[in-house]
Design a protein around this motif. Structure first.
Motif, short mmCIF file in Angstrom:
data_model
loop_
_atom_site.label_atom_id
_atom_site.label_comp_id
_atom_site.label_asym_id
_atom_site.label_seq_id
_atom_site.Cartn_x
_atom_site.Cartn_y
_atom_site.Cartn_z
N ARG A 96 0.76 -1.19 0.19
CA ARG A 96 0.01 0.00 0.10
C ARG A 96 0.79 1.21 0.09
NH1 ARG A 96 -4.24 -2.56 4.60
NH2 ARG A 96 -4.86 -4.23 3.22
N GLY A 97 2.13 1.06 0.25
CA GLY A 97 3.03 2.27 0.08
C GLY A 97 2.76 3.24 1.27
N ARG A 98 2.15 2.53 2.51
CA ARG A 98 1.84 3.39 3.66
C ARG A 98 1.74 2.18 4.66
NH1 ARG A 98 -4.50 4.94 3.09
NH2 ARG A 98 -5.20 2.62 3.84
N VAL A 99 1.70 2.78 6.03
CA VAL A 99 1.20 2.00 7.38
C VAL A 99 0.58 2.74 8.14
CG1 VAL A 99 1.97 0.57 9.30
CG2 VAL A 99 3.17 0.30 7.09
N ASP A 100 -1.03 2.67 8.01
CA ASP A 100 -1.70 3.56 8.89
C ASP A 100 -2.80 3.00 9.41
OD1 ASP A 100 -2.34 6.10 9.81
OD2 ASP A 100 -2.79 7.06 7.61
N VAL A 101 -3.70 3.78 10.20
CA VAL A 101 -4.65 2.91 10.97
C VAL A 101 -5.67 2.11 10.11
CG1 VAL A 101 -6.88 3.33 12.62
CG2 VAL A 101 -4.46 4.45 12.93
#
Length: 465
Positions: free
Chosen positions: A342-347
């Protein structure tokens, strides 16, 4: 002899230190991590088990002394402290002191704000300067319990050590003298709890242990005020904290000698990603390698993470097909898979079955290997080396002395505010934009507030609150 008890020196530091003794940098960092912690606590209202916890907490008394952040349920102060502490830690997004292996603010702030709301309900108030001083001192005392030992982590310090920080902060706000503070800390030691078994299993009880010790801090302060004598030789005594919780391996003197000079609030790290801090080195390494070399996730043939013993032991766990959120956040392979997919790590990346069983996340996660390095420090989080093998045969490598969010690579003030705004939007209901702005402003001018319970007012999603 009384003078040989290190708790005397700790109590003297707390009792004798006023707001004016705090360097401006410490005050600024208190504000930074206060805003961060409130934001994470608001976001945590959407975490696993929150509805069930609030239902249970509602049966623990009919007093309306304090409120749950965002949703506003009125509870006894002790119950509110448990719920808000759990909300703060359940997303694995709260700030951390890396040398102590400890998230101190979740325990401290939830207890202190519940105490402050109760004070207002009883006709009193806690001002902003008192809160700043209390948080700085609470972090000093809690982190001491982790910094001075080289024993491998066996108990859950955000709960065990965090509780001592919460009692310290409450005691400072309440104006405890040396003896009363020692009695309160002794009472806290008599209630101290927190194991790593929930961490291993990915159980929500991990964060609940933070709440148990936040509640205990209020109980400890109350009974000390009532005149109960607690045990005093609780650090180095025959059955003291270091003997029972830290294998009797400690060196207190260097830390005690620098009390009032080396403020531990300045050593706090942000968590830019809502996953175990021990996974952040890999995320940061992948971010930097992709930015530097321009490859995509589909170019990756394999990732090898060379990590210290603590990282390997706590987050080098196996990938499972359908992990619970708490397990997934503490699985380095899964977290790396999230970033690559996802190109991110978020909630939202850990919310719901679809996110936790996402085929792309698991496909990338299976490319990740976690190997133990030769670091002799049983509590070290860093350095970490990450190797990426690409499908074209290239092997890319980076060694990070610390991860993004560390005091040497902190979030900027703008990034801190951005994280807060995102968290305010991740709660179980939206926090109105005017209250988001007002919270940011109130924390920024915290030393001017005459009643810090105003901060809880501003966390309430209901505009009528």
């Amino acid at each position: 002899m009384a003078d040989a008890n290190p708790l005397d020196r700790v109590a003297d530091h707390v009792v004798s230190t006023g707001y004016e003794a705090l360097p401006p940098a410490v005050t600024a960092r208190v504000k930074t991590f206060l805003l961060d912690t409130i934001g994470v606590g608001i976001a945590g209202s959407s975490g696993a088990g929150i509805a069930e916890l609030k239902q249970v907490a509602a049966g623990w008394g009919n007093s309306d002394e304090a409120r749950v952040w965002l949703t506003g349920e009125r509870l006894p102060a002790q119950a509110a402290a448990i719920v808000n502490a759990y909300q703060t830690h359940c997303l694995e997004f709260d700030c951390v002191h890396e040398a102590a292996v400890l998230h101190p603010m979740a325990t401290i702030l939830s207890a202190v704000m519940a105490w402050s709301e109760r004070a207002r309900a009883r006709g009193g108030k806690v001002d902003g300067k008192s809160l700043i001083t209390a948080l700085a001192l609470g972090v000093d005392v809690s982190t001491m319990l982790g910094v001075v030992t080289d024993a491998p982590l066996e108990f859950f310090r955000p709960a065990t050590a965090g509780g001592f920080g919460a009692v310290t902060a409450i005691g400072k706000i309440a104006g405890f003298d040396r003896l009363t503070l020692k009695n309160a800390l002794g009472a806290q030691y008599s209630q101290t709890s927190g194991t790593l078994q929930p961490h291993v299993e990915g159980s929500p009880l991990l964060g609940m242990q933070v709440g148990f010790n936040a509640r205990a801090a209020i109980v400890s302060a109350d009974i000390a005020q009532a005149g109960f004598r607690g045990p005093h030789d609780i650090l180095t005594g025959q059955y003291g904290y270091f003997r029972l919780f830290e294998q009797n391996r400690y060196d207190l003197e260097p830390f005690l000698a620098r009390l009032g000079e080396d403020w531990q609030m300045l050593e706090m790290s942000h968590k830019p990603f809502p996953s175990g801090r021990l996974t952040h080195g890999t995320i940061d390494a992948l971010r930097q390698l992709i930015a530097r070399h321009g490859f995509s996730a589909d170019d990756v043939a394999g990732v090898t993470c060379h990590v210290p013993p603590l990282v390997h032991r706590l987050v080098g766990r196996p990938l499972t097909d359908a992990p619970e959120a708490n397990y997934a956040k503490l699985c380095l392979r899964f977290v790396a898979g999230v970033f690559l997919a996802r190109g991110r790590v978020d909630v939202p990346d850990f919310m719901g079955r679809a996110a936790l069983t996402d085929a792309d996340v698991h496909r990338y996660a299976r490319l990740v290997d976690v190997k133990l390095d030769a670091n002799p420090d049983a509590n070290a989080m860093n350095p970490q080396t990450v190797e990426v093998t690409l499908r074209d045969g290239r092997n890319l490598q980076i060694t990070l002395p610390f991860a993004y969010g560390h005091p040497a690579a902190p979030l900027s003030p703008a990034e801190n505010v951005d994280k807060f705004r995102r968290c305010a939007g991740y709660g179980s209901r939206p926090l109105p934009a005017p209250k988001v702005d007002a919270l940011i402003d109130a924390v920024d001018r915290l030393e001017t507030l005459d009643d810090v319970a105003t901060l809880v007012d501003l966390t309430q999603a209901d505009e009528r609150s």
